[in-house]
Design a protein around this motif. Structure first.
Motif, PDB file in Angstrom:
ATOM      1  N   ILE A 237     -32.487 -77.013   9.507  1.00  0.00           N
ATOM      2  CA  ILE A 237     -31.555 -77.330  10.588  1.00  0.00           C
ATOM      3  C   ILE A 237     -30.567 -76.184  10.775  1.00  0.00           C
ATOM      4  O   ILE A 237     -30.294 -75.760  11.898  1.00  0.00           O
ATOM      5  CB  ILE A 237     -30.829 -78.666  10.312  1.00  0.00           C
ATOM      6  N   GLU A 238     -30.060 -75.659   9.674  1.00  0.00           N
ATOM      7  CA  GLU A 238     -29.133 -74.526   9.764  1.00  0.00           C
ATOM      8  C   GLU A 238     -29.814 -73.314  10.398  1.00  0.00           C
ATOM      9  O   GLU A 238     -29.239 -72.643  11.254  1.00  0.00           O
ATOM     10  CB  GLU A 238     -28.596 -74.174   8.375  1.00  0.00           C
TER      11      GLU A 238
ATOM     12  N   LEU B  72     -30.209 -73.900  14.192  1.00  0.00           N
ATOM     13  CA  LEU B  72     -28.972 -73.918  14.967  1.00  0.00           C
ATOM     14  C   LEU B  72     -28.219 -72.590  14.926  1.00  0.00           C
ATOM     15  O   LEU B  72     -27.210 -72.425  15.610  1.00  0.00           O
ATOM     16  CB  LEU B  72     -28.056 -75.047  14.485  1.00  0.00           C
TER      17      LEU B  72
ATOM     18  N   LEU C   9     -24.721 -70.873  15.227  1.00  0.00           N
ATOM     19  CA  LEU C   9     -23.631 -71.806  14.966  1.00  0.00           C
ATOM     20  C   LEU C   9     -23.358 -71.865  13.468  1.00  0.00           C
ATOM     21  O   LEU C   9     -24.283 -71.763  12.655  1.00  0.00           O
ATOM     22  CB  LEU C   9     -23.988 -73.204  15.473  1.00  0.00           C
TER      23      LEU C   9
ATOM     24  N   LEU D 136     -22.395 -74.151  10.468  1.00  0.00           N
ATOM     25  CA  LEU D 136     -22.398 -75.575  10.148  1.00  0.00           C
ATOM     26  C   LEU D 136     -21.469 -75.858   8.977  1.00  0.00           C
ATOM     27  O   LEU D 136     -21.463 -75.136   7.984  1.00  0.00           O
ATOM     28  CB  LEU D 136     -23.815 -76.037   9.798  1.00  0.00           C
TER      29      LEU D 136
ATOM     30  N   VAL E  13     -20.320 -79.035  13.106  1.00  0.00           N
ATOM     31  CA  VAL E  13     -20.236 -77.610  13.404  1.00  0.00           C
ATOM     32  C   VAL E  13     -18.793 -77.156  13.233  1.00  0.00           C
ATOM     33  O   VAL E  13     -17.860 -77.846  13.646  1.00  0.00           O
ATOM     34  CB  VAL E  13     -20.718 -77.343  14.850  1.00  0.00           C
TER      35      VAL E  13
ATOM     36  N   SER F 145     -17.687 -71.335  15.879  1.00  0.00           N
ATOM     37  CA  SER F 145     -18.798 -71.542  16.799  1.00  0.00           C
ATOM     38  C   SER F 145     -18.376 -71.783  18.239  1.00  0.00           C
ATOM     39  O   SER F 145     -19.210 -72.090  19.078  1.00  0.00           O
ATOM     40  CB  SER F 145     -19.634 -72.743  16.319  1.00  0.00           C
TER      41      SER F 145
ATOM     42  N   LEU G 102     -24.382 -74.820  22.487  1.00  0.00           N
ATOM     43  CA  LEU G 102     -25.702 -75.364  22.158  1.00  0.00           C
ATOM     44  C   LEU G 102     -26.082 -76.329  23.274  1.00  0.00           C
ATOM     45  O   LEU G 102     -25.439 -77.356  23.450  1.00  0.00           O
ATOM     46  CB  LEU G 102     -25.661 -76.096  20.815  1.00  0.00           C
TER      47      LEU G 102
ATOM     48  N   ARG H 129     -32.209 -77.266  23.881  1.00  0.00           N
ATOM     49  CA  ARG H 129     -32.494 -76.587  22.606  1.00  0.00           C
ATOM     50  C   ARG H 129     -32.378 -77.572  21.445  1.00  0.00           C
ATOM     51  O   ARG H 129     -33.211 -77.584  20.546  1.00  0.00           O
ATOM     52  CB  ARG H 129     -31.538 -75.412  22.413  1.00  0.00           C
ATOM     53  N   LEU H 130     -31.363 -78.420  21.453  1.00  0.00           N
ATOM     54  CA  LEU H 130     -31.185 -79.407  20.394  1.00  0.00           C
ATOM     55  C   LEU H 130     -32.372 -80.365  20.332  1.00  0.00           C
ATOM     56  O   LEU H 130     -32.897 -80.662  19.257  1.00  0.00           O
ATOM     57  CB  LEU H 130     -29.881 -80.178  20.607  1.00  0.00           C
TER      58      LEU H 130
ATOM     59  N   CYS I 116     -31.358 -84.955  16.038  1.00  0.00           N
ATOM     60  CA  CYS I 116     -30.108 -84.358  15.577  1.00  0.00           C
ATOM     61  C   CYS I 116     -29.018 -84.774  16.545  1.00  0.00           C
ATOM     62  O   CYS I 116     -29.260 -84.912  17.729  1.00  0.00           O
ATOM     63  CB  CYS I 116     -30.173 -82.827  15.567  1.00  0.00           C
TER      64      CYS I 116
END
Length: 141
Positions: free
Chosen positions: A89-90, A93, A96, A98, A114, A119, A124, A128-129, A140
């Motif tokens: 996930i990191e 993303l 950004l 986290l 976040v 960030s 975001l 994209r998410l 997410c």
């Protein structure tokens, strides 16, 4: 890898014909998600520690990605694969920053906090998410 019925196999075949490491097996696309005509996300991995999976996939100076972009006119995100879900996930993303990733295994959801100060200039978008969530079958927020 199983590709969804969104034309992802078309994009994957374009990269297969351009990236020798994919056909030799030293690089593998572990998962991908696509919104046709807008964006495609690839999760890539190499079992050889000497191979930079993202750099090899994109090509020197982005030659592979640029060639496919010219044809499809879609944005591409290439994410290094890991078996650690919080790290994946990191990676997905990035850039950004986290603060926290909380996983709920039963609902297959991740809640991500976040760091707003680090960030704030890195938006975001929801597409994209959604795309980075699809390969895992989770969500997410």
């Amino acid at each position: 890898m199983i590709t969804p019925p969104d034309g992802s196999e078309e994009v994957l075949s374009m990269f297969l014909s351009r990236v020798p490491a994919l056909t030799s097996g030293s690089l593998e696309v572990m998962a991908m998600a696509r919104e046709r005509g807008r964006r495609c996300v690839f999760f890539v991995h190499s079992s050889d520690p000497a191979v930079d999976s993202v750099g090899t996939f994109i090509g020197k100076r982005g030659v592979h990605a640029k060639a496919v972009f010219k044809i499809l006119e879609e944005q591409f995100d290439v994410v290094p694969w890991t078996d650690s879900v919080p790290q994946l996930i990191e990676n997905a993303l990035w850039p950004l920053v986290l603060r926290d990733v909380i996983l709920d295994e039963t609902s297959r959801r991740a809640t991500v906090t976040v760091d707003a100060m680090c960030s704030r200039d890195r938006p975001l978008d929801s597409l994209r998410l959604r795309l980075i969530s699809e390969p895992s079958g989770g969500r997410c927020r």
